[in-house]
Each structure stands twice: as structure tokens, then as C-alpha cells.
Design an enzyme around this catalytic site. Structure first.
Site, short mmCIF file in Angstrom:
data_model
loop_
_atom_site.label_atom_id
_atom_site.label_comp_id
_atom_site.label_asym_id
_atom_site.label_seq_id
_atom_site.Cartn_x
_atom_site.Cartn_y
_atom_site.Cartn_z
N ILE A 107 -9.30 -0.22 -4.89
CA ILE A 107 -9.74 -0.13 -3.46
C ILE A 107 -10.14 1.17 -3.28
O ILE A 107 -9.44 2.20 -3.28
CB ILE A 107 -8.55 -0.54 -2.44
CG1 ILE A 107 -8.04 -2.11 -2.88
CG2 ILE A 107 -8.83 -0.49 -1.14
CD1 ILE A 107 -6.92 -2.49 -2.01
N TYR A 126 0.67 -1.29 -0.08
CA TYR A 126 0.19 -0.21 0.08
C TYR A 126 0.68 0.97 0.03
O TYR A 126 1.75 1.44 1.06
CB TYR A 126 -0.80 0.01 1.13
CG TYR A 126 -1.87 0.99 1.32
CD1 TYR A 126 -2.21 2.07 0.57
CD2 TYR A 126 -2.37 1.29 2.78
CE1 TYR A 126 -2.88 2.92 0.69
CE2 TYR A 126 -3.35 2.11 2.63
CZ TYR A 126 -3.68 3.31 1.91
OH TYR A 126 -4.74 4.25 2.03
N LYS A 174 -1.54 -1.35 -3.98
CA LYS A 174 -2.49 -0.40 -4.01
C LYS A 174 -1.88 0.99 -4.01
O LYS A 174 -1.00 1.21 -2.95
CB LYS A 174 -3.45 -0.60 -2.89
CG LYS A 174 -4.43 0.77 -2.80
CD LYS A 174 -5.10 0.90 -1.30
CE LYS A 174 -5.99 1.91 -1.23
NZ LYS A 174 -6.58 2.04 0.10
#
Length: 298
Positions: free
Chosen positions: A207, A136, A164
């Protein structure tokens, strides 16, 4: 084997009561709402889930609740990133014990870090916990960017399966896509405005925070893209611009929760001090949600 990490994953808020205690019954309701809308996964304990302000005991209760409620219907992503490697490994192991399907792990934060240290952090985690790991990247909050060449190196670690990117820099995300193998590694947009562009560039989906407000709209972006209806996918993508423009009024997590409540979902407040919006901001969010609802957005 079909890729696990793809599509629209709801970056779920953590529902709370008015006194800021966990509202686990509403957490269950929101998991079911997301799955009914057709999401490809639910993600708890991310930025929108206020992981930064929950105790570890609370995190474990949220994980347990989300996993039990999802009941295998969609993969459950759990945010387990901590500033330190040892703590990240420990929490990740607990998440695995509680039934998490995928780990979402934000890069180490607060202290400055080199790319070699980022590599070592994720590689050590991957060797310690046998679960798929989605890195992330959120440099605005962490102070550290995961560079594309570092992602390329880490993509070769067997259970590091994706990243992400919430940096908002499309070229950075595009380089992630260009430097990794799309057959084995997923690049997801953490910026809701870039989900369709991520898909068009060869990415795997997003996401999404806006799924807390309009899950059906967010799901439609991916489904329309996969069906080849790019014009309708673009219309769906563009339709979220008014609510995203409201993020300028304060902490985006607070705006997301406020809009979700206005849209009819009693998810409660954000924890103080990250909870203030002006009366004018709240009124603008109300106007925006009403206009969106009038256009059929859900």
C-alpha cells in the site's frame, strides 16, 4: 478463489482546495489516474489521506466519491480505524453501506494497549462487520506494535484477510509472513522501500504513498516481479529512493502532496498545522521530481 488483497494499492491523498476544504472533483481525477496506471486497488482515508484531521462527515463524502468513481473497476479500501472499538465498528458499518470493498483498520492509538486488547478489538470488529479487514500496523504513529504472534492468532478469524505493516522493521513483517497462511492471508508493505523485498519474502504487495507521485513506477514493481523479471523490478524499486529521501524534510504526508503537485497533480495542501516545508525543502523536491521525470518516471 483468488485473493482479493494483493498487488499495488494506492494510499491516496485527500485532495483539497487552497482553503483546506475538500476538493472532491480532484479526488475523482486522482482515482481515475490511479486506475489508468494499473493499480490493484485504491485506498482512501489512511495516513496519507489525512484521516486524522477530517471530520466524520467529510470522511463519508470521501468514501462515497471514491466508491462511485472507482465503479467496481478495482477494490476500494477504506480506513476506518479509531481509538475505540465502538467507534471503529460504527464507522466501518457506514463504510460498508457506502460500498467499501475492504476495511483498512489501524490499531488503536494514543493510549497504551496490550496484545490481548488488540486481539479483542479486531476480533470484535470482525464479528460486527461483514467485510474483509486488513489490519494496519504503524507503531511510530500509534505507539503500539501488533506483534507477530497476535497477527498469527487474528489471521485465523475468517474475515481478517491481511495486514499492512508500516513499521519499517523488515524482520517484523517477515515474521508476519512466516506465521500466517499465504493462501488466505496477505501481508502488505506499507513502506514503499520494502515492497519488492516483501514480495520476495512471500508477501502480497504494498500500500503505497509514492503512487500519488509515480503510480506507473509503483505498479511496475509488482508486475515485473510477477513476470519474473527481478532485475527490472529491482531497478524500479530502487528508482524511488531519491523521492523517498525527501521525506526527511517534514511530515511525509506533506512531502507526498507537495511532490504530487510538483509532478502536475493539483491535490492541494495538507491541513494545518501539518503543512509546512521550508523553501529549501521545496526546491529539493522540485529538483528530485524534475530528475525523475527526465528518467521517464510517472
Amino acid at each position: 478463489m483468488e485473493k482479493l488483497v494483493k498487488g499495488i494499492i494506492a494510499a491516496m491523498v485527500t485532495s483539497m482546495n487552497d482553503d483546506e476544504s475538500l476538493n472532491l472533483e480532484e479526488v475523482k481525477n486522482q482515482v481515475n489516474r490511479q486506475i489508468t496506471a494499473g493499480v490493484d486497488g485504491v485506498f482512501c482515508l489512511g495516513t496519507n489521506g489525512e484521516a486524522y484531521i477530517l471530520s466524520e462527515e467529510e470522511k463519508l463524502r470521501v468514501i462515497e466519491t471514491v466508491v462511485k468513481t472507482a465503479d467496481g473497476r478495482v477494490p476500494v479500501y477504506v480506513g476506518t480505524g479509531m481509538p475505540g472499538t465502538a467507534d471503529t465498528i460504527r464507522l466501518s458499518k457506514r463504510a460498508k453501506e457506502l460500498g467499501a470493498d475492504v476495511l483498512s483498520v489501524i490499531s488503536p492509538y494514543f493510549a497504551a494497549i496490550s496484545q490481548d486488547e488488540i486481539y479483542s478489538h479486531y476480533a470484535e470488529l470482525a464479528s460486527a462487520v461483514e467485510l474483509p479487514i486488513v489490519m494496519y500496523n504503524m507503531p511510530a504513529r500509534t505507539g503500539n506494535n501488533i506483534n507477530p504472534d497476535t497477527v498469527a492468532r487474528l489471521s485465523k478469524v475468517p474475515n481478517i484477510v491481511g495486514i499492512k505493516d508500516s513499521g519499517g522493521n523488515f524482520d517484523n513483517m517477515k515474521q508476519y509472513i512466516e506465521l500466517t497462511d499465504s493462501e488466505t492471508f496477505s501481508v502488505l508493505s506499507g513502506n514503499d522501500a520494502l515492497i519488492l523485498w516483501n514480495l520476495l519474502a512471500g508477501g502480497a504487495g504494498g500500500i503505497t504513498a509514492v503512487a500519488n507521485i509515480y503510480p506507473e513506477v509503483m505498479v511496475s514493481i509488482y508486475r515485473l516481479f510477477k513476470a519474473g523479471d527481478l532485475e527490472a523490478a529491482k531497478q524500479a524499486q530502487d528508482s524511488i529512493r531519491p523521492i523517498r529521501n525527501c521525506f526527511k524534510f517534514g511530515n511525509p504526508n506533506t512531502v507526498t502532496k507537495t511532490a504530487a503537485r510538483i509532478a502536475g497533480n493539483p491535490v492541494g495542501p495538507c491541513r494545518r498545522p501539518f503543512s509546512f516545508l521550508s523553501d529549501a525543502a521545496i526546491e529539493k523536491i522540485k529538483e528530485t521530481v524534475a530528475a525523475d521525470h527526465s528518467r521517464g518516471m510517472r
